[in-house]
Design a protein around this motif. Sequence first.
Motif, PDB file in Angstrom:
ATOM      1  N   HIS A 124      42.303  27.904  35.842  1.00 53.41           N
ATOM      2  CA  HIS A 124      42.412  29.214  35.185  1.00 53.41           C
ATOM      3  C   HIS A 124      41.601  30.308  35.878  1.00 53.41           C
ATOM      4  O   HIS A 124      41.238  31.298  35.255  1.00 53.41           O
ATOM      5  CB  HIS A 124      42.014  29.131  33.708  1.00 53.41           C
ATOM      6  CG  HIS A 124      42.665  28.006  32.971  1.00 53.41           C
ATOM      7  ND1 HIS A 124      44.028  27.840  32.905  1.00 53.41           N
ATOM      8  CD2 HIS A 124      42.131  26.954  32.282  1.00 53.41           C
ATOM      9  CE1 HIS A 124      44.308  26.755  32.205  1.00 53.41           C
ATOM     10  NE2 HIS A 124      43.174  26.192  31.823  1.00 53.41           N
ATOM     11  N   ASP A 211      52.281  28.102  35.483  1.00 50.61           N
ATOM     12  CA  ASP A 211      50.844  28.132  35.270  1.00 50.61           C
ATOM     13  C   ASP A 211      50.234  26.830  35.742  1.00 50.61           C
ATOM     14  O   ASP A 211      50.821  25.755  35.591  1.00 50.61           O
ATOM     15  CB  ASP A 211      50.515  28.332  33.796  1.00 50.61           C
ATOM     16  CG  ASP A 211      50.945  29.704  33.331  1.00 50.61           C
ATOM     17  OD1 ASP A 211      50.408  30.687  33.851  1.00 50.61           O
ATOM     18  OD2 ASP A 211      51.828  29.781  32.461  1.00 50.61           O
ATOM     19  N   ASP A 285      48.935  21.807  26.580  1.00 52.12           N
ATOM     20  CA  ASP A 285      48.427  23.020  27.227  1.00 52.12           C
ATOM     21  C   ASP A 285      48.655  24.206  26.292  1.00 52.12           C
ATOM     22  O   ASP A 285      49.598  24.980  26.462  1.00 52.12           O
ATOM     23  CB  ASP A 285      49.154  23.234  28.557  1.00 52.12           C
ATOM     24  CG  ASP A 285      48.737  24.505  29.269  1.00 52.12           C
ATOM     25  OD1 ASP A 285      47.677  25.062  28.928  1.00 52.12           O
ATOM     26  OD2 ASP A 285      49.481  24.955  30.164  1.00 52.12           O
ATOM     27  N   ALA A 287      47.086  27.026  25.963  1.00 56.42           N
ATOM     28  CA  ALA A 287      46.983  28.344  26.607  1.00 56.42           C
ATOM     29  C   ALA A 287      48.291  28.703  27.297  1.00 56.42           C
ATOM     30  O   ALA A 287      48.811  29.820  27.144  1.00 56.42           O
ATOM     31  CB  ALA A 287      45.832  28.350  27.609  1.00 56.42           C
ATOM     32  N   GLU A 291      50.882  31.766  26.219  1.00 58.87           N
ATOM     33  CA  GLU A 291      51.334  32.801  27.160  1.00 58.87           C
ATOM     34  C   GLU A 291      52.849  32.872  27.218  1.00 58.87           C
ATOM     35  O   GLU A 291      53.435  33.960  27.233  1.00 58.87           O
ATOM     36  CB  GLU A 291      50.782  32.523  28.550  1.00 58.87           C
ATOM     37  CG  GLU A 291      49.359  32.999  28.766  1.00 58.87           C
ATOM     38  CD  GLU A 291      48.965  32.956  30.233  1.00 58.87           C
ATOM     39  OE1 GLU A 291      48.673  34.017  30.801  1.00 58.87           O
ATOM     40  OE2 GLU A 291      48.959  31.845  30.797  1.00 58.87           O
ATOM     41  N   TRP A 323      47.445  29.756  20.096  1.00 53.79           N
ATOM     42  CA  TRP A 323      46.164  30.424  20.347  1.00 53.79           C
ATOM     43  C   TRP A 323      45.077  29.870  19.437  1.00 53.79           C
ATOM     44  O   TRP A 323      43.928  29.704  19.852  1.00 53.79           O
ATOM     45  CB  TRP A 323      46.343  31.922  20.140  1.00 53.79           C
ATOM     46  CG  TRP A 323      45.146  32.748  20.470  1.00 53.79           C
ATOM     47  CD1 TRP A 323      44.603  32.961  21.717  1.00 53.79           C
ATOM     48  CD2 TRP A 323      44.337  33.505  19.555  1.00 53.79           C
ATOM     49  NE1 TRP A 323      43.519  33.805  21.627  1.00 53.79           N
ATOM     50  CE2 TRP A 323      43.327  34.153  20.324  1.00 53.79           C
ATOM     51  CE3 TRP A 323      44.373  33.708  18.178  1.00 53.79           C
ATOM     52  CZ2 TRP A 323      42.369  34.978  19.733  1.00 53.79           C
ATOM     53  CZ3 TRP A 323      43.424  34.529  17.596  1.00 53.79           C
ATOM     54  CH2 TRP A 323      42.432  35.161  18.366  1.00 53.79           C
ATOM     55  N   LEU A 326      43.391  26.750  20.754  1.00 52.04           N
ATOM     56  CA  LEU A 326      42.550  26.842  21.948  1.00 52.04           C
ATOM     57  C   LEU A 326      41.090  26.562  21.610  1.00 52.04           C
ATOM     58  O   LEU A 326      40.528  27.183  20.710  1.00 52.04           O
ATOM     59  CB  LEU A 326      42.674  28.224  22.576  1.00 52.04           C
ATOM     60  CG  LEU A 326      43.847  28.451  23.524  1.00 52.04           C
ATOM     61  CD1 LEU A 326      43.941  29.906  23.908  1.00 52.04           C
ATOM     62  CD2 LEU A 326      43.703  27.589  24.758  1.00 52.04           C
ATOM     63  N   ASP A 328      38.862  26.545  24.295  1.00 57.17           N
ATOM     64  CA  ASP A 328      38.150  27.227  25.378  1.00 57.17           C
ATOM     65  C   ASP A 328      37.977  28.691  24.975  1.00 57.17           C
ATOM     66  O   ASP A 328      38.945  29.460  24.942  1.00 57.17           O
ATOM     67  CB  ASP A 328      38.965  27.125  26.673  1.00 57.17           C
ATOM     68  CG  ASP A 328      38.280  27.800  27.855  1.00 57.17           C
ATOM     69  OD1 ASP A 328      37.300  28.553  27.634  1.00 57.17           O
ATOM     70  OD2 ASP A 328      38.727  27.602  28.993  1.00 57.17           O
ATOM     71  N   ARG A 330      36.768  31.229  26.473  1.00 56.21           N
ATOM     72  CA  ARG A 330      37.123  32.206  27.500  1.00 56.21           C
ATOM     73  C   ARG A 330      38.628  32.466  27.518  1.00 56.21           C
ATOM     74  O   ARG A 330      39.083  33.611  27.592  1.00 56.21           O
ATOM     75  CB  ARG A 330      36.652  31.728  28.879  1.00 56.21           C
ATOM     76  CG  ARG A 330      35.141  31.665  29.020  1.00 56.21           C
ATOM     77  CD  ARG A 330      34.739  31.220  30.426  1.00 56.21           C
ATOM     78  NE  ARG A 330      33.291  31.033  30.508  1.00 56.21           N
ATOM     79  CZ  ARG A 330      32.433  31.991  30.746  1.00 56.21           C
ATOM     80  NH1 ARG A 330      32.864  33.232  30.940  1.00 56.21           N
ATOM     81  NH2 ARG A 330      31.134  31.744  30.811  1.00 56.21           N
ATOM     82  N   ARG A 331      39.398  31.399  27.476  1.00 56.56           N
ATOM     83  CA  ARG A 331      40.858  31.566  27.486  1.00 56.56           C
ATOM     84  C   ARG A 331      41.318  32.251  26.204  1.00 56.56           C
ATOM     85  O   ARG A 331      42.223  33.084  26.213  1.00 56.56           O
ATOM     86  CB  ARG A 331      41.550  30.213  27.648  1.00 56.56           C
ATOM     87  CG  ARG A 331      41.404  29.610  29.015  1.00 56.56           C
ATOM     88  CD  ARG A 331      42.144  30.433  30.062  1.00 56.56           C
ATOM     89  NE  ARG A 331      43.578  30.215  29.981  1.00 56.56           N
ATOM     90  CZ  ARG A 331      44.494  31.121  30.285  1.00 56.56           C
ATOM     91  NH1 ARG A 331      44.127  32.331  30.626  1.00 56.56           N
ATOM     92  NH2 ARG A 331      45.780  30.841  30.217  1.00 56.56           N
ATOM     93  N   GLU A 334      40.690  35.848  26.624  1.00 56.04           N
ATOM     94  CA  GLU A 334      41.625  36.468  27.561  1.00 56.04           C
ATOM     95  C   GLU A 334      42.986  36.733  26.910  1.00 56.04           C
ATOM     96  O   GLU A 334      43.593  37.787  27.120  1.00 56.04           O
ATOM     97  CB  GLU A 334      41.814  35.568  28.784  1.00 56.04           C
ATOM     98  CG  GLU A 334      40.601  35.467  29.687  1.00 56.04           C
ATOM     99  CD  GLU A 334      40.750  34.352  30.713  1.00 56.04           C
ATOM    100  OE1 GLU A 334      41.820  33.709  30.739  1.00 56.04           O
ATOM    101  OE2 GLU A 334      39.802  34.119  31.472  1.00 56.04           O
TER     102      GLU A 334
END
Length: 377
Positions: A124, A211, A285, A287, A291, A323, A326, A328, A330-331, A334
């Motif tokens: 990422h 991705d 996954d 994230a 997206e 979402w 998630l 993480d 940071r992700r 973002e």
Amino acid sequence: MITGETPGTALLLAAAPRGKGRLINATSALSTLAAVPPGSLTQASAGTIIELADPVDQQTVLTRIRAAAAAPGPLSLFLAGQLHLDPRQHRLHLALAGTTSATVRYTGLPWPWLADELKPRRPHTTRVIVDLVAAPDAWQQIRAYGLTLGTGASLHGRVAAPLSRHRPAEPAYLRAVATIWRSGLTPPLADLHAKAAFQTGHAEALFLASDATAAPWPRTAPAPVAMDEDPLTVVFAAAHAGRHGEAAVLAARCEGRAVGLHGPGSPEAIHWLEVRADLAHVAGDPAGSCELWMAAAAARLARRQAMDAPDVVGAVDRAHHQWQQLRDPRRAQELGPGLAALRRRVPGARPGAVEAVQRRLELLHSTPMPHVPDARA
């Protein structure tokens, strides 16, 4: 050099053979990208921007890419140029200024070299955005097997067939990306790609939206789906068997064909975009799934579907759900602003969805981000 706190790196590489072999006016993309706010290029408040205009030597280009890949911060690689096939080893090469059809093996940059340099980077942190024209033999291979960079980076952009022997193409996709950024918008990468693809699609273009994931990169491309097989069945059979990389490649190929036949933003292309979002969910996954669902919702809204249409609401709801999964921060931070913008347009049937996104975003911004050690250390 831009001064600031969090350094990022942007490498802008534009190259095409001189003379009759030129299929794209690659270097014209550089002036357009140069007018973009630096932070949009580097993904950071500070960083370095490097331009390579029509380089000749493959080793020099490799050295610059290697140095950029060694930087610990976010890396953005912008490529404008053309792809050729080595007639002996059948490997794709990015042509440089001195490349000819006879010397491509020695004067072009092998595509696997690029993949190898980016592979060790932390997940990422790397994005590659391309606007490429493929020579006829390369175009046939890409149409059959797609174009990937493995697990080291996300890859978005456009690969097109040559317009004609006498008229080089223009890097319209990268210009569309730059125009969006120059307008002050900073959408998530999937949304940015969808907007640029919608503006620049045509029948002989393949759009890339992959991705980086933890799934292994197959050394050989999966076999094409036969005309007597249901591609959806084949794709999900691979996914549920744990062959997530293979499933993602097959679905991306189907999406590319749909875009080529029906155009970007078409119902057929959106269908495969949503299939890819489901595959990312199956692969664990969230994230990537978030997206892709956001990109699908944006594409449906761009088709002027109503904000309360079931397909639009469903796409935003799924993006919101992914979402929330998630872990993480940071992700999540973002992706959050893009989701919040979508939620304001498409609040959905459940009351308080907009507020829920906003509350989590505020919490994320008030919580110190954990230190992530450098994988190279």
